[in-house]
Motif scaffolding. Structure first.
Motif, PDB file in Angstrom:
ATOM      1  N   PRO A  90      26.773  37.473  53.872  1.00  0.00           N
ATOM      2  CA  PRO A  90      26.232  36.365  54.654  1.00  0.00           C
ATOM      3  C   PRO A  90      24.743  36.577  54.923  1.00  0.00           C
ATOM      4  O   PRO A  90      24.292  37.682  55.204  1.00  0.00           O
ATOM      5  N   VAL A  91      23.993  35.501  54.826  1.00  0.00           N
ATOM      6  CA  VAL A  91      22.559  35.535  55.110  1.00  0.00           C
ATOM      7  C   VAL A  91      22.365  34.860  56.455  1.00  0.00           C
ATOM      8  O   VAL A  91      22.603  33.659  56.592  1.00  0.00           O
ATOM      9  N   LEU A  92      21.983  35.637  57.450  1.00  0.00           N
ATOM     10  CA  LEU A  92      21.819  35.122  58.807  1.00  0.00           C
ATOM     11  C   LEU A  92      20.369  35.256  59.239  1.00  0.00           C
ATOM     12  O   LEU A  92      19.688  36.225  58.895  1.00  0.00           O
ATOM     13  N   LYS A  93      19.938  34.299  60.013  1.00  0.00           N
ATOM     14  CA  LYS A  93      18.606  34.375  60.605  1.00  0.00           C
ATOM     15  C   LYS A  93      18.635  35.396  61.737  1.00  0.00           C
ATOM     16  O   LYS A  93      19.701  35.692  62.300  1.00  0.00           O
ATOM     17  N   ASN A  94      17.486  35.939  62.088  1.00  0.00           N
ATOM     18  CA  ASN A  94      17.413  36.916  63.176  1.00  0.00           C
ATOM     19  C   ASN A  94      17.896  36.326  64.489  1.00  0.00           C
ATOM     20  O   ASN A  94      18.563  37.001  65.275  1.00  0.00           O
ATOM     21  N   SER A  95      17.568  35.064  64.742  1.00  0.00           N
ATOM     22  CA  SER A  95      18.009  34.437  65.991  1.00  0.00           C
ATOM     23  C   SER A  95      19.529  34.325  66.045  1.00  0.00           C
ATOM     24  O   SER A  95      20.136  34.485  67.108  1.00  0.00           O
ATOM     25  N   THR A  96      20.153  34.086  64.900  1.00  0.00           N
ATOM     26  CA  THR A  96      21.616  34.005  64.851  1.00  0.00           C
ATOM     27  C   THR A  96      22.242  35.365  65.134  1.00  0.00           C
ATOM     28  O   THR A  96      23.221  35.467  65.879  1.00  0.00           O
ATOM     29  N   VAL A  97      21.676  36.396  64.579  1.00  0.00           N
ATOM     30  CA  VAL A  97      22.199  37.746  64.800  1.00  0.00           C
ATOM     31  C   VAL A  97      22.061  38.129  66.275  1.00  0.00           C
ATOM     32  O   VAL A  97      22.987  38.693  66.872  1.00  0.00           O
ATOM     33  N   LEU A  98      20.927  37.808  66.878  1.00  0.00           N
ATOM     34  CA  LEU A  98      20.732  38.116  68.297  1.00  0.00           C
ATOM     35  C   LEU A  98      21.698  37.318  69.175  1.00  0.00           C
ATOM     36  O   LEU A  98      22.234  37.846  70.161  1.00  0.00           O
ATOM     37  N   LEU A  99      21.939  36.064  68.815  1.00  0.00           N
ATOM     38  CA  LEU A  99      22.890  35.245  69.567  1.00  0.00           C
ATOM     39  C   LEU A  99      24.299  35.813  69.469  1.00  0.00           C
ATOM     40  O   LEU A  99      25.014  35.912  70.469  1.00  0.00           O
ATOM     41  N   ILE A 100      24.696  36.211  68.272  1.00  0.00           N
ATOM     42  CA  ILE A 100      26.023  36.799  68.081  1.00  0.00           C
ATOM     43  C   ILE A 100      26.145  38.080  68.891  1.00  0.00           C
ATOM     44  O   ILE A 100      27.158  38.318  69.566  1.00  0.00           O
ATOM     45  N   ALA A 101      25.123  38.939  68.848  1.00  0.00           N
ATOM     46  CA  ALA A 101      25.162  40.197  69.597  1.00  0.00           C
ATOM     47  C   ALA A 101      25.278  39.934  71.090  1.00  0.00           C
ATOM     48  O   ALA A 101      26.059  40.597  71.794  1.00  0.00           O
ATOM     49  N   ARG A 102      24.539  38.952  71.589  1.00  0.00           N
ATOM     50  CA  ARG A 102      24.602  38.641  73.018  1.00  0.00           C
ATOM     51  C   ARG A 102      25.971  38.099  73.403  1.00  0.00           C
ATOM     52  O   ARG A 102      26.554  38.504  74.407  1.00  0.00           O
ATOM     53  N   GLU A 103      26.537  37.227  72.595  1.00  0.00           N
ATOM     54  CA  GLU A 103      27.840  36.650  72.907  1.00  0.00           C
ATOM     55  C   GLU A 103      28.947  37.698  72.814  1.00  0.00           C
ATOM     56  O   GLU A 103      29.867  37.709  73.613  1.00  0.00           O
ATOM     57  N   TRP A 104      28.869  38.563  71.834  1.00  0.00           N
ATOM     58  CA  TRP A 104      29.898  39.575  71.687  1.00  0.00           C
ATOM     59  C   TRP A 104      29.824  40.606  72.800  1.00  0.00           C
ATOM     60  O   TRP A 104      30.847  41.173  73.185  1.00  0.00           O
ATOM     61  N   GLN A 105      28.656  40.869  73.316  1.00  0.00           N
ATOM     62  CA  GLN A 105      28.544  41.794  74.440  1.00  0.00           C
ATOM     63  C   GLN A 105      29.176  41.199  75.684  1.00  0.00           C
ATOM     64  O   GLN A 105      29.760  41.922  76.486  1.00  0.00           O
ATOM     65  N   SER A 106      29.090  39.886  75.860  1.00  0.00           N
ATOM     66  CA  SER A 106      29.707  39.280  77.040  1.00  0.00           C
ATOM     67  C   SER A 106      31.225  39.296  76.924  1.00  0.00           C
ATOM     68  O   SER A 106      31.929  39.323  77.927  1.00  0.00           O
ATOM     69  N   VAL A 107      31.757  39.291  75.697  1.00  0.00           N
ATOM     70  CA  VAL A 107      33.195  39.340  75.497  1.00  0.00           C
ATOM     71  C   VAL A 107      33.689  40.772  75.597  1.00  0.00           C
ATOM     72  O   VAL A 107      34.721  41.049  76.202  1.00  0.00           O
ATOM     73  N   ASN A 108      32.950  41.699  75.006  1.00  0.00           N
ATOM     74  CA  ASN A 108      33.348  43.108  75.005  1.00  0.00           C
ATOM     75  C   ASN A 108      32.189  43.938  75.543  1.00  0.00           C
ATOM     76  O   ASN A 108      31.240  44.250  74.823  1.00  0.00           O
ATOM     77  N   PRO A 109      32.260  44.343  76.799  1.00  0.00           N
ATOM     78  CA  PRO A 109      31.144  45.086  77.384  1.00  0.00           C
ATOM     79  C   PRO A 109      30.956  46.490  76.803  1.00  0.00           C
ATOM     80  O   PRO A 109      29.949  47.125  77.062  1.00  0.00           O
ATOM     81  N   PHE A 110      31.912  46.970  76.010  1.00  0.00           N
ATOM     82  CA  PHE A 110      31.790  48.301  75.424  1.00  0.00           C
ATOM     83  C   PHE A 110      30.851  48.314  74.233  1.00  0.00           C
ATOM     84  O   PHE A 110      30.432  49.360  73.764  1.00  0.00           O
ATOM     85  N   LEU A 111      30.540  47.133  73.683  1.00  0.00           N
ATOM     86  CA  LEU A 111      29.576  47.076  72.588  1.00  0.00           C
ATOM     87  C   LEU A 111      28.180  47.230  73.152  1.00  0.00           C
ATOM     88  O   LEU A 111      27.832  46.650  74.153  1.00  0.00           O
ATOM     89  N   SER A 112      27.373  47.992  72.488  1.00  0.00           N
ATOM     90  CA  SER A 112      26.009  48.161  72.987  1.00  0.00           C
ATOM     91  C   SER A 112      24.998  47.771  71.958  1.00  0.00           C
ATOM     92  O   SER A 112      25.233  47.643  70.830  1.00  0.00           O
TER      93      SER A 112
END
Length: 86
Positions: A64-86
């Motif tokens: 998959p080819v993702l833009k940097n903003s998409t990757v940052l959005l995914i990281a932020r959303e996944w951290q709110s779902v799983n606080p163990f991800l850093s």
């Protein structure tokens, strides 16, 4: 990630049986040789196709080819779902 030996062994034995054992069970007739060759070629090409598909999944060339903003959005959303991800 590498190849797991169980599926490679299983499908090699399966298609080996189709291409090596089944030709001996072809009934006698005018087309016995042709049917034996068809079974052998079918077994080999099916095994080769399966092997190529299996190996292509080990190291896919296209991802998959993702833009940097998409990757940052995914990281932020996944951290709110799983606080163990850093």
């Amino acid at each position: 990630m590498g190849a797991y030996w169980v599926p490679v062994f299983f499908f090699t034995v399966f298609w080996g049986a189709v291409g090596i054992v089944l030709p001996f069970f072809v009934p006698k007739g005018p087309n016995k040789g042709i049917l034996q060759v068809v079974l052998m070629l079918t077994a080999f090409t099916c095994w080769l196709f399966w092997l190529c598909c299996y190996m292509a999944q080990m190291n896919p060339l296209v991802g998959p080819v993702l833009k940097n903003s998409t990757v940052l959005l995914i990281a932020r959303e996944w951290q709110s779902v799983n606080p163990f991800l850093s």
